[in-house]
Design a protein around this motif. Structure first.
Motif, PDB file in Angstrom:
ATOM      1  N   ILE A  12       0.850  -1.184   0.000  1.00 24.41           N
ATOM      2  CA  ILE A  12       0.000   0.000   0.000  1.00 24.41           C
ATOM      3  C   ILE A  12       0.892   1.242   0.000  1.00 24.41           C
ATOM      4  O   ILE A  12       1.936   1.278   0.626  1.00 24.41           O
ATOM      5  CB  ILE A  12      -0.952  -0.020   1.222  1.00 24.41           C
ATOM      6  CG1 ILE A  12      -1.944   1.107   1.146  1.00 24.41           C
ATOM      7  CG2 ILE A  12      -0.187   0.014   2.525  1.00 24.41           C
ATOM      8  CD1 ILE A  12      -3.055   1.017   2.170  1.00 24.41           C
ATOM      9  N   ARG A  13       0.463   2.242  -0.745  1.00 23.25           N
ATOM     10  CA  ARG A  13       1.204   3.508  -0.806  1.00 23.25           C
ATOM     11  C   ARG A  13       0.316   4.607  -0.273  1.00 23.25           C
ATOM     12  O   ARG A  13      -0.821   4.770  -0.706  1.00 23.25           O
ATOM     13  CB  ARG A  13       1.572   3.836  -2.252  1.00 23.25           C
ATOM     14  CG  ARG A  13       2.340   2.751  -2.937  1.00 23.25           C
ATOM     15  CD  ARG A  13       3.760   3.159  -3.104  1.00 23.25           C
ATOM     16  NE  ARG A  13       4.431   2.140  -3.902  1.00 23.25           N
ATOM     17  CZ  ARG A  13       5.579   1.636  -3.541  1.00 23.25           C
ATOM     18  NH1 ARG A  13       6.181   2.047  -2.474  1.00 23.25           N
ATOM     19  NH2 ARG A  13       6.139   0.720  -4.286  1.00 23.25           N
ATOM     20  N   PHE A  14       0.820   5.385   0.662  1.00 19.91           N
ATOM     21  CA  PHE A  14       0.077   6.490   1.236  1.00 19.91           C
ATOM     22  C   PHE A  14       0.393   7.765   0.470  1.00 19.91           C
ATOM     23  O   PHE A  14       1.550   8.045   0.162  1.00 19.91           O
ATOM     24  CB  PHE A  14       0.412   6.654   2.717  1.00 19.91           C
ATOM     25  CG  PHE A  14      -0.047   5.487   3.527  1.00 19.91           C
ATOM     26  CD1 PHE A  14      -1.372   5.362   3.892  1.00 19.91           C
ATOM     27  CD2 PHE A  14       0.836   4.493   3.925  1.00 19.91           C
ATOM     28  CE1 PHE A  14      -1.817   4.279   4.641  1.00 19.91           C
ATOM     29  CE2 PHE A  14       0.410   3.421   4.666  1.00 19.91           C
ATOM     30  CZ  PHE A  14      -0.914   3.309   5.024  1.00 19.91           C
ATOM     31  N   ILE A  15      -0.636   8.534   0.150  1.00 16.37           N
ATOM     32  CA  ILE A  15      -0.461   9.737  -0.653  1.00 16.37           C
ATOM     33  C   ILE A  15       0.198  10.848   0.156  1.00 16.37           C
ATOM     34  O   ILE A  15       1.081  11.536  -0.316  1.00 16.37           O
ATOM     35  CB  ILE A  15      -1.822  10.208  -1.201  1.00 16.37           C
ATOM     36  CG1 ILE A  15      -2.381   9.145  -2.133  1.00 16.37           C
ATOM     37  CG2 ILE A  15      -1.691  11.532  -1.918  1.00 16.37           C
ATOM     38  CD1 ILE A  15      -3.789   9.422  -2.605  1.00 16.37           C
ATOM     39  N   GLY A  16      -0.249  11.031   1.364  1.00 16.41           N
ATOM     40  CA  GLY A  16       0.294  12.087   2.192  1.00 16.41           C
ATOM     41  C   GLY A  16      -0.626  12.351   3.367  1.00 16.41           C
ATOM     42  O   GLY A  16      -1.534  11.579   3.657  1.00 16.41           O
ATOM     43  N   LYS A  17      -0.428  13.459   4.032  1.00 19.93           N
ATOM     44  CA  LYS A  17      -1.238  13.790   5.192  1.00 19.93           C
ATOM     45  C   LYS A  17      -2.653  14.110   4.744  1.00 19.93           C
ATOM     46  O   LYS A  17      -2.869  14.818   3.777  1.00 19.93           O
ATOM     47  CB  LYS A  17      -0.641  14.981   5.932  1.00 19.93           C
ATOM     48  CG  LYS A  17      -1.357  15.288   7.218  1.00 19.93           C
ATOM     49  CD  LYS A  17      -0.502  16.130   8.135  1.00 19.93           C
ATOM     50  CE  LYS A  17      -1.222  16.480   9.397  1.00 19.93           C
ATOM     51  NZ  LYS A  17      -1.472  15.357  10.264  1.00 19.93           N
ATOM     52  N   ARG A  18      -3.623  13.583   5.466  1.00 23.62           N
ATOM     53  CA  ARG A  18      -5.036  13.770   5.139  1.00 23.62           C
ATOM     54  C   ARG A  18      -5.505  15.116   5.675  1.00 23.62           C
ATOM     55  O   ARG A  18      -5.223  15.472   6.812  1.00 23.62           O
ATOM     56  CB  ARG A  18      -5.840  12.639   5.772  1.00 23.62           C
ATOM     57  CG  ARG A  18      -7.293  12.676   5.563  1.00 23.62           C
ATOM     58  CD  ARG A  18      -7.635  12.080   4.233  1.00 23.62           C
ATOM     59  NE  ARG A  18      -9.059  12.204   4.015  1.00 23.62           N
ATOM     60  CZ  ARG A  18      -9.780  11.338   3.380  1.00 23.62           C
ATOM     61  NH1 ARG A  18      -9.208  10.269   2.898  1.00 23.62           N
ATOM     62  NH2 ARG A  18     -11.053  11.518   3.204  1.00 23.62           N
ATOM     63  N   THR A  19      -6.216  15.867   4.843  1.00 27.42           N
ATOM     64  CA  THR A  19      -6.773  17.141   5.293  1.00 27.42           C
ATOM     65  C   THR A  19      -8.292  17.025   5.265  1.00 27.42           C
ATOM     66  O   THR A  19      -8.878  16.512   4.298  1.00 27.42           O
ATOM     67  CB  THR A  19      -6.342  18.300   4.381  1.00 27.42           C
ATOM     68  OG1 THR A  19      -6.743  18.016   3.047  1.00 27.42           O
ATOM     69  CG2 THR A  19      -4.829  18.482   4.423  1.00 27.42           C
ATOM     70  N   TRP A  20      -8.942  17.490   6.312  1.00 31.64           N
ATOM     71  CA  TRP A  20     -10.385  17.437   6.430  1.00 31.64           C
ATOM     72  C   TRP A  20     -10.954  18.822   6.194  1.00 31.64           C
ATOM     73  O   TRP A  20     -10.380  19.818   6.629  1.00 31.64           O
ATOM     74  CB  TRP A  20     -10.788  16.948   7.825  1.00 31.64           C
ATOM     75  CG  TRP A  20     -10.299  15.562   8.097  1.00 31.64           C
ATOM     76  CD1 TRP A  20      -9.194  15.213   8.802  1.00 31.64           C
ATOM     77  CD2 TRP A  20     -10.879  14.340   7.648  1.00 31.64           C
ATOM     78  NE1 TRP A  20      -9.041  13.848   8.825  1.00 31.64           N
ATOM     79  CE2 TRP A  20     -10.076  13.294   8.125  1.00 31.64           C
ATOM     80  CE3 TRP A  20     -11.989  14.037   6.882  1.00 31.64           C
ATOM     81  CZ2 TRP A  20     -10.360  11.961   7.864  1.00 31.64           C
ATOM     82  CZ3 TRP A  20     -12.275  12.704   6.641  1.00 31.64           C
ATOM     83  CH2 TRP A  20     -11.461  11.686   7.129  1.00 31.64           C
ATOM     84  N   PRO A  21     -12.095  18.931   5.513  1.00 33.38           N
ATOM     85  CA  PRO A  21     -12.690  20.255   5.294  1.00 33.38           C
ATOM     86  C   PRO A  21     -13.176  20.846   6.610  1.00 33.38           C
ATOM     87  O   PRO A  21     -13.575  20.129   7.524  1.00 33.38           O
ATOM     88  CB  PRO A  21     -13.852  19.975   4.347  1.00 33.38           C
ATOM     89  CG  PRO A  21     -14.149  18.519   4.480  1.00 33.38           C
ATOM     90  CD  PRO A  21     -12.864  17.864   4.878  1.00 33.38           C
ATOM     91  N   SER A  22     -13.125  22.166   6.704  1.00 36.04           N
ATOM     92  CA  SER A  22     -13.509  22.824   7.953  1.00 36.04           C
ATOM     93  C   SER A  22     -15.018  22.893   8.122  1.00 36.04           C
ATOM     94  O   SER A  22     -15.514  22.971   9.236  1.00 36.04           O
ATOM     95  CB  SER A  22     -12.924  24.233   8.003  1.00 36.04           C
ATOM     96  OG  SER A  22     -13.422  24.978   6.909  1.00 36.04           O
TER      97      SER A  22
END
Length: 87
Positions: A13-23
């Motif tokens: 599995i490859r992780f894209i990067g840090k997950r950002t959540w909408p405010s």
């Protein structure tokens, strides 16, 4: 020795990067692959039409198979035995 122990472990599995959540909440929209609403669909489904007199105000207006009848002792025992399991 296993080949992965010599070469090092590489996860599949490859992780894209840090997950950002909408405010805030997103605005509702139709699914892109869905049927457009202009294709003859309305916002709410039409009300169902009654197929006949399904509501009876008195029991004798209903067919005889729906009338209440007295239960025999065997029927009451069967209901009590199979309805309430003992633990």
């Amino acid at each position: 020795m296993h080949p992965s122990a010599r070469l090092g472990y590489t996860p599949l599995i490859r992780f894209i990067g840090k997950r950002t959540w909408p405010s805030g909440p997103s605005t509702p929209h139709a699914h892109p692959a869905g049927v457009p609403l202009s294709a003859g669909f309305s916002k709410s489904p039409p009300a169902p039409e009654p197929s006949g007199p399904a509501i009876f105000s008195e029991f004798w207006e209903a067919p005889k198979r729906f009338w209440m009848r007295e239960l025999s002792a065997d029927e009451m025992t069967a209901i009590e035995v199979y309805t309430f399991p003992t633990f």
